[in-house]
Write a protein that holds these residues in place. Structure first.
Motif, PDB file in Angstrom:
ATOM      1  N   PRO A  15     -76.622 -20.339 -11.615  1.00 20.68           N
ATOM      2  CA  PRO A  15     -77.983 -19.754 -11.209  1.00 20.68           C
ATOM      3  C   PRO A  15     -78.623 -18.501 -11.826  1.00 20.68           C
ATOM      4  N   SER A 115     -84.295 -16.066  -5.807  1.00 17.41           N
ATOM      5  CA  SER A 115     -83.836 -17.302  -4.884  1.00 17.41           C
ATOM      6  C   SER A 115     -82.462 -17.620  -5.861  1.00 17.41           C
ATOM      7  N   CYS A 116     -82.345 -17.443  -7.198  1.00 11.73           N
ATOM      8  CA  CYS A 116     -81.021 -17.705  -7.568  1.00 11.73           C
ATOM      9  C   CYS A 116     -79.690 -16.885  -7.248  1.00 11.73           C
ATOM     10  N   TYR A 119     -78.705 -17.774  -3.986  1.00 13.40           N
ATOM     11  CA  TYR A 119     -77.893 -18.917  -3.980  1.00 13.40           C
ATOM     12  C   TYR A 119     -76.639 -18.595  -4.248  1.00 13.40           C
ATOM     13  N   TYR A 122     -74.882 -17.292  -1.338  1.00  7.23           N
ATOM     14  CA  TYR A 122     -74.522 -18.603  -0.540  1.00  7.23           C
ATOM     15  C   TYR A 122     -72.965 -18.962  -0.906  1.00  7.23           C
ATOM     16  N   ARG A 131     -78.651 -20.480   1.411  1.00  5.66           N
ATOM     17  CA  ARG A 131     -79.101 -21.614   0.577  1.00  5.66           C
ATOM     18  C   ARG A 131     -80.467 -22.270   0.786  1.00  5.66           C
ATOM     19  N   ALA A 134     -83.115 -19.623  -0.426  1.00  7.49           N
ATOM     20  CA  ALA A 134     -83.177 -19.703  -1.893  1.00  7.49           C
ATOM     21  C   ALA A 134     -83.922 -21.103  -2.123  1.00  7.49           C
ATOM     22  N   ALA A 135     -83.854 -22.185  -1.566  1.00  8.70           N
ATOM     23  CA  ALA A 135     -84.714 -23.451  -1.843  1.00  8.70           C
ATOM     24  C   ALA A 135     -85.877 -23.338  -1.382  1.00  8.70           C
ATOM     25  N   THR A 138     -87.930 -20.930  -3.988  1.00  6.37           N
ATOM     26  CA  THR A 138     -88.003 -21.608  -5.196  1.00  6.37           C
ATOM     27  C   THR A 138     -89.264 -22.406  -5.284  1.00  6.37           C
TER      28      THR A 138
END
Length: 162
Positions: A15, A115-116, A119, A122, A131, A134-135, A138
């Motif tokens: 990530p 978002s990376c 993650y 997470y 998580r 982040a999803a 994105t």
């Protein structure tokens, strides 16, 4: 224990590499007008069409007011209102033209790297909500980046069909 640490390292490094790739490689081309040349050309065409329609409705409204009596006044008022609605459409087209390049910068310089990082947090702390966030971040970034080209494409398809 060593296996788990190697696995976590992989899920941290990838990530971070995606974030760096997004900022330093994808951000520039994504915000470049060259990438969106056909979309910008279609928006220019729509801008010209809206300007012509606005001018035509304003001219028709002015011409109708020249008719003696008050019989055509409501029609002239409706045409004048239509002209103001065309100006709102024109503002939307201008906004789309500016957002087309701005959303590329926002998505690939800010949203994807954040978002990376979420993650990575997470993976390190095992917070399930990070998580999901982040999803979603994105997905949101990619959607705002693709929504204007997709809408112009659909608009062109409808225009070509009818």
């Amino acid at each position: 224990m060593k296996e788990v640490l190697q696995k976590k390292t992989l899920f941290v490094v990838i990530p971070l590499l995606i974030a760096l790739l997004s900022v330093f490689v994808l951000s520039g081309p994504a915000s470049s007008p060259d990438l969106h040349g056909s979309t910008l050309a279609a928006l220019e065409e729509k801008q010209t069409t809206v300007l012509e329609l606005s001018a035509a409705s304003a001219a028709a409204s002015a011409a109708i007011t020249l008719i003696p009596g008050d019989v055509a006044t409501p029609i002239a008022d409706k045409l004048a209102d239509l002209s103001s609605h065309f100006l709102l459409v024109l503002c939307a087209v201008f906004l789309e033209k500016y957002l087309l390049t701005i959303t590329g910068t926002v998505t690939f310089s800010f949203l994807i790297p954040v978002s990376c990082l979420l993650y990575v947090l997470y993976v390190l702390f095992d917070w399930k909500s990070l998580r999901l966030l982040a999803a979603r971040l994105t997905a949101f970034g990619l959607l705002i980046f693709l929504v204007i080209p997709a809408s112009v494409y659909v608009s062109d398809l409808i225009e070509d069909s009818y």
